[in-house]
Design a protein around this motif. Structure first.
Motif, short mmCIF file in Angstrom:
data_model
loop_
_atom_site.label_atom_id
_atom_site.label_comp_id
_atom_site.label_asym_id
_atom_site.label_seq_id
_atom_site.Cartn_x
_atom_site.Cartn_y
_atom_site.Cartn_z
N LEU A 186 0.84 -1.21 0.00
CA LEU A 186 0.00 0.00 0.00
C LEU A 186 0.87 1.26 0.00
CD1 LEU A 186 -2.97 0.92 0.04
CD2 LEU A 186 -2.86 0.95 2.53
N SER A 187 2.11 1.09 0.51
CA SER A 187 3.03 2.23 0.56
C SER A 187 3.33 2.77 -0.85
CB SER A 187 4.31 1.85 1.28
OG SER A 187 4.84 0.68 0.68
N SER A 188 3.05 1.94 -1.85
CA SER A 188 3.27 2.43 -3.22
C SER A 188 2.21 3.45 -3.59
CB SER A 188 3.28 1.27 -4.22
OG SER A 188 1.99 0.70 -4.24
N LEU A 189 1.16 3.50 -2.82
CA LEU A 189 0.07 4.43 -3.11
C LEU A 189 0.00 5.56 -2.09
CD1 LEU A 189 -2.50 4.90 -4.92
CD2 LEU A 189 -3.77 3.63 -3.17
N LEU A 190 0.14 5.20 -0.82
CA LEU A 190 -0.05 6.19 0.24
C LEU A 190 1.27 6.63 0.83
CD1 LEU A 190 -3.06 4.70 2.27
CD2 LEU A 190 -3.10 6.34 0.40
N ASP A 191 1.26 7.82 1.41
CA ASP A 191 2.45 8.27 2.12
C ASP A 191 2.39 7.76 3.56
OD1 ASP A 191 0.50 9.83 3.20
OD2 ASP A 191 1.18 11.71 2.29
N ALA A 192 3.42 8.06 4.34
CA ALA A 192 3.53 7.52 5.71
C ALA A 192 2.34 7.85 6.60
CB ALA A 192 4.84 8.01 6.35
N PRO A 193 1.85 9.14 6.62
CA PRO A 193 0.70 9.43 7.51
C PRO A 193 -0.53 8.61 7.11
CG PRO A 193 1.73 11.45 6.72
CD PRO A 193 2.38 10.35 5.98
N GLY A 194 -0.75 8.43 5.80
CA GLY A 194 -1.91 7.65 5.33
C GLY A 194 -1.81 6.22 5.78
#
Ligand code: ADP
Length: 749
Positions: A56-64
């Motif tokens: 999912l990190s490929s889509l969202l940044d760290a806070p997300g």
């Protein structure tokens, strides 16, 4: 299963799809992207292939990522909401994110926050707050739901907002509606249970709001590379619309739809259903406001329904106590029950009623005709259990009722007394007459055995019609209780009255007995000293005549005649007191023979008489005590002779025809009951009786003349005659024209 090929991966098209106003991603618990909807490019600026199999990190940044990881996992059937920013090539995009756990998967759904309307959350909050305040002020259920529909429409702006209520069989009825003027009303329409199949109902139970912004939008399929297990989309906010549902609503001219389920005590009680004629997206903020409103309505619903039931019960109770009060106050039981008619019907919410007392039936409102009711009672009496019998499908149990199904497809029969033949029946009409069907009856949804559903010709309409044919609205428990309580009250009153009557009777009997034995003892004991006075006076007169002067002789003669008279009076009293005690010797008596005896004795006891006896037609044979009736006739004939100053005296003895006599001015007392007794008469051409004495002459020792006139008498004869007639259960009375004659009438039961 269809396979799609592309240069990178072999993608699988999963069953299930979503609506195009958002994207869906299925993640593993390690937040690896397992499945995606095929429209990711539109919202996320990435092709599905770029996402599938990626973390999912490929889509969202760290806070997300952090926000998603923080969500609680243990709660099942919980939809979590958060706001997410997704970095794309074109910059950050804001989304409403809906996350729920599904076994070992996490479902993430994203809806763009850019909505056509500028949504101000503060405004929504104010609107909802106002709506709740207004809802709290309503008193009855319908007003409450109407207001809920109105507030929902104000907040959302849908063309039409309706509230459906489901009955115990799952059929829906529109019970509240607000809409734009040009739309035709659906209020009061009924929908067969099959219009919302069970799987759909189940989804409504689990989701607090369902939005379909564009009913005919092309569904977006789901794709996967590694994991191709079908997803259960029950909790998905984007879940696509079933083709049946699409067709059903398109038929109704609906382009957008929002549904808020109403849950009462954990059960699907109804729906707030919002329709729009053109596609309509409802921003998340407004939806969550409506969701909240729906939950408030749901939780208030139970109170309002209970309140409604309590109010209805109170209404039934107040009607019942009105009836009971009337019954206990007046003597006419039938009138007290029937008047006013709406009260009798309202007691159990009926449209017709029949009251049967002693076999006599009175009808109120819409009922079968009298003969049908009579036969119905005979049949229903065999079905009674604990004094009550009720059904909402009478013609199915009693086929004869099919002819009067419009008045009585429903029957509630209350048996008050089998012995006295006391019944109250209430009726309700066939319910189909009151149902207006919704939609096109030629189309319907059919549930297949595997739980899926398909559109099919609307055979279910026929089926449902079949179910309600010959059926009335069901009798509610509180209505049945109301009828039973009425019975208890009536029985209580009747018993109380009977007890009071029995007490009075007992008391009367006791004082009557006492009086009779007193009169008997007194008259019997008085006779002895009286005889002594008489005897000694006679001895004095006979043996001491020489020593008595003229005055003394005259006094003694007066003593003798007074004691004779007193003995006659005592004899009368004695006779009367005996009459009250002795049993009647009833037998068939030929009155012609009885009168022959009376006349013979009458002639024998008078040397001189000029009384003509007239008997215009032979008299009937009747059941009576011959000795006592002899006494009655001889008294009446003697009086007819005595109280007569005409040269030609006559007395006529006869009887009236059942219809009321011999024409002329004869009359007869009409007696209650079906058979009327024969009225006999004894008529003379004597002196007559003044009107004000026509009752008093029947009192003991009542005479209208002095001793010297008309041959004297004690005044006991008519009192004795009256007592004898009453002992026979009959009546005696007189009509008279002074100077012309009198007619004594008498009846015997
Ligand atoms: P009594 O022994 O005096 O005849 P009854 O009880 O038979 O007593 O009658 C009561 C009174 O009613 C009589 O005293 C008489 O005044 C009046 N009465 C009875 N029968 C007749 C009649 N046929 N015509 C007129 N008066 C009558």
């Amino acid at each position: 299963m269809e396979l799609l090929s592309n240069s990178h991966n072999e993608l699988t098209l999963n069953p299930g799809s979503i609506q195009p106003h958002g994207v869906l991603l299925a993640l593993s618990t390690q937040l690896e992207i397992l499945q995606v909807s095929s429209n990711t490019q539109v919202y996320l600026d990435k092709q599905p292939e770029e996402l599938l199999g990626q973390p999912l990190s490929s889509l969202l940044d760290a806070p997300g990522l952090e926000a998603i990881a923080q969500l609680p996992t243990e709660e099942i059937d919980t939809l979590n909401y958060l706001k997410l920013s997704v970095p794309t090539k074109e910059g950050k995009r804001d989304f409403h994110a809906f996350v729920h756990h599904l076994g070992d998967k996490i479902i993430l759904e994203l809806e763009s926050t850019q909505s056509p309307d500028e949504v101000n959350f503060i405004n929504i909050y104010a609107l909802i707050k106002r709506a709740i305040a207004k809802l709290k002020r309503t008193n009855n259920l319908i007003d409450f739901l109407q207001l809920a529909a109105q507030q929902t429409r104000e907040i959302t702006g849908f063309d039409r907002v309706m509230v459906y209520q489901f009955d115990h069989q799952g059929a829906g009825e529109v019970i509240a509606e607000v809409k734009t003027q040009e739309l035709s009303p659906y209020l009061g329409l009924h929908y067969p249970a099959t219009d919302i199949p069970e799987p759909a109902r189940d989804l409504y139970r689990r989701n607090s709001l369902r939005l379909i912004p564009r009913i005919n939008a092309q569904p977006v399929e789901l794709l996967s590379s590694i994991d191709d297990t079908p997803l259960d989309l029950s909790l998905s906010v984007l879940r696509s619309v079933h083709p049946c549902c699409v067709e059903f609503h398109q038929n109704m001219g609906v382009a957008a739809l929002m549904v808020i389920p109403l849950i009462k005590n954990g059960n699907l009680w109804g729906l707030i259903s919002c329709h729009h004629q053109t596609p309509k997206y409802v921003p998340y903020e407004i939806r969550s406001g409506c969701e909240f409103l729906g939950q408030i309505v749901s939780s208030e619903l139970a109170n309002k329904v209970i309140q409604e039931e309590v109010d209805y019960k109170a209404r039934l109770e107040s009607l019942r106590s009105g009836v009971v009060e009337s019954i206990s106050q007046v003597d006419n039981f039938r009138d007290a029950l029937i008047q006013p008619e709406p009260r009798l019907l309202g007691l159990v919410g009926a449209t017709g009623a029949a009251v049967c007392l002693d076999g006599e039936i009175s009808l109120v409102g819409a009922t079968p005709d009298l003969e049908d009711v009579r036969s119905l009672i005979t049949w229903a009496d065999t079905q009674v259990n604990d004094n009550i019998f009720y059904t909402d499908s009478l013609p199915k149990l009693y086929p004869e009722a099919e002819t009067f199904k419009d008045a009585a497809s429903g029957l509630l029969l209350l048996r008050i007394s089998k012995l006295r033949h006391y019944y109250i029946l209430w009726f309700r009409p066939e319910v189909i007459r009151t149902v207006r069907w919704a939609g096109n009856p030629n189309e319907s949804i059919q549930v297949n055995p595997d739980g899926s559903f398909t559109l099919c010709p609307r055979t279910s309409f026929e089926q449902w019609q079949e179910i309600v044919r010959l059926t009335s609205a069901p009798w509610q428990e509180c209505e049945i209780d109301s009828a039973l309580s009425l019975r208890n009250a009536i029985v209580g009153i009747v018993l109380k009255k009977a007890e009071e009557l029995a007490k009075i009777n007992q008391e009367l009997e006791r004082s009557n007995r006492e009086l009779a034995s007193f009169a008997y003892a007194a008259s019997h004991d008085l006779k002895e000293p009286l005889r002594g006075i008489y005897n000694y006076s006679v001895i004095l007169l006979e043996d001491y005549a020489s020593v008595l002067d003229e005055d003394a002789t005259e006094f003694l003669q007066t003593v003798i005649s007074l004691s004779v008279r007193m003995e006659a009076l005592i004899n009368g009293l004695l006779r009367l007191s005996q009459l009250g005690q002795a049993a009647l010797q009833l037998q068939a008596v030929n009155l012609n023979e009885l009168l022959d005896q009376v006349i013979n004795v009458f002639h024998a006891s008078r040397q001189q008489h000029n009384l003509e006896l007239r008997i215009p037609r032979p008299l009937p044979t009747i059941r009576c005590d011959p000795v006592l009736m002899n006494e009655v006739f001889s008294n009446l004939i003697t009086n007819a002779f005595k109280y007569n100053d005409k040269a030609e005296r006559w007395v006529e003895i006869g009887y009236l025809d059942q219809q009321g006599g011999q024409g002329s001015n004869f009359s007869t007392l009409s007696s209650p009951g079906s058979h009327s007794p024969i009225t006999f008469y004894v008529r003379d051409n004597g002196i007559g009786i003044p009107p004000h004495h026509r009752q008093t002459i029947f009192k003991l020792f009542k005479r209208l003349h002095t001793q010297e006139k008309y041959g004297g008498g004690t005044g006991a004869g008519l009192a004795i005659a009256k007592k004898i007639i009453e002992r026979h259960g009959g009546q005696i009375w007189v009509e008279s024209t002074p100077g012309e004659g009198s007619t004594f009438y008498l009846t015997l039961e």
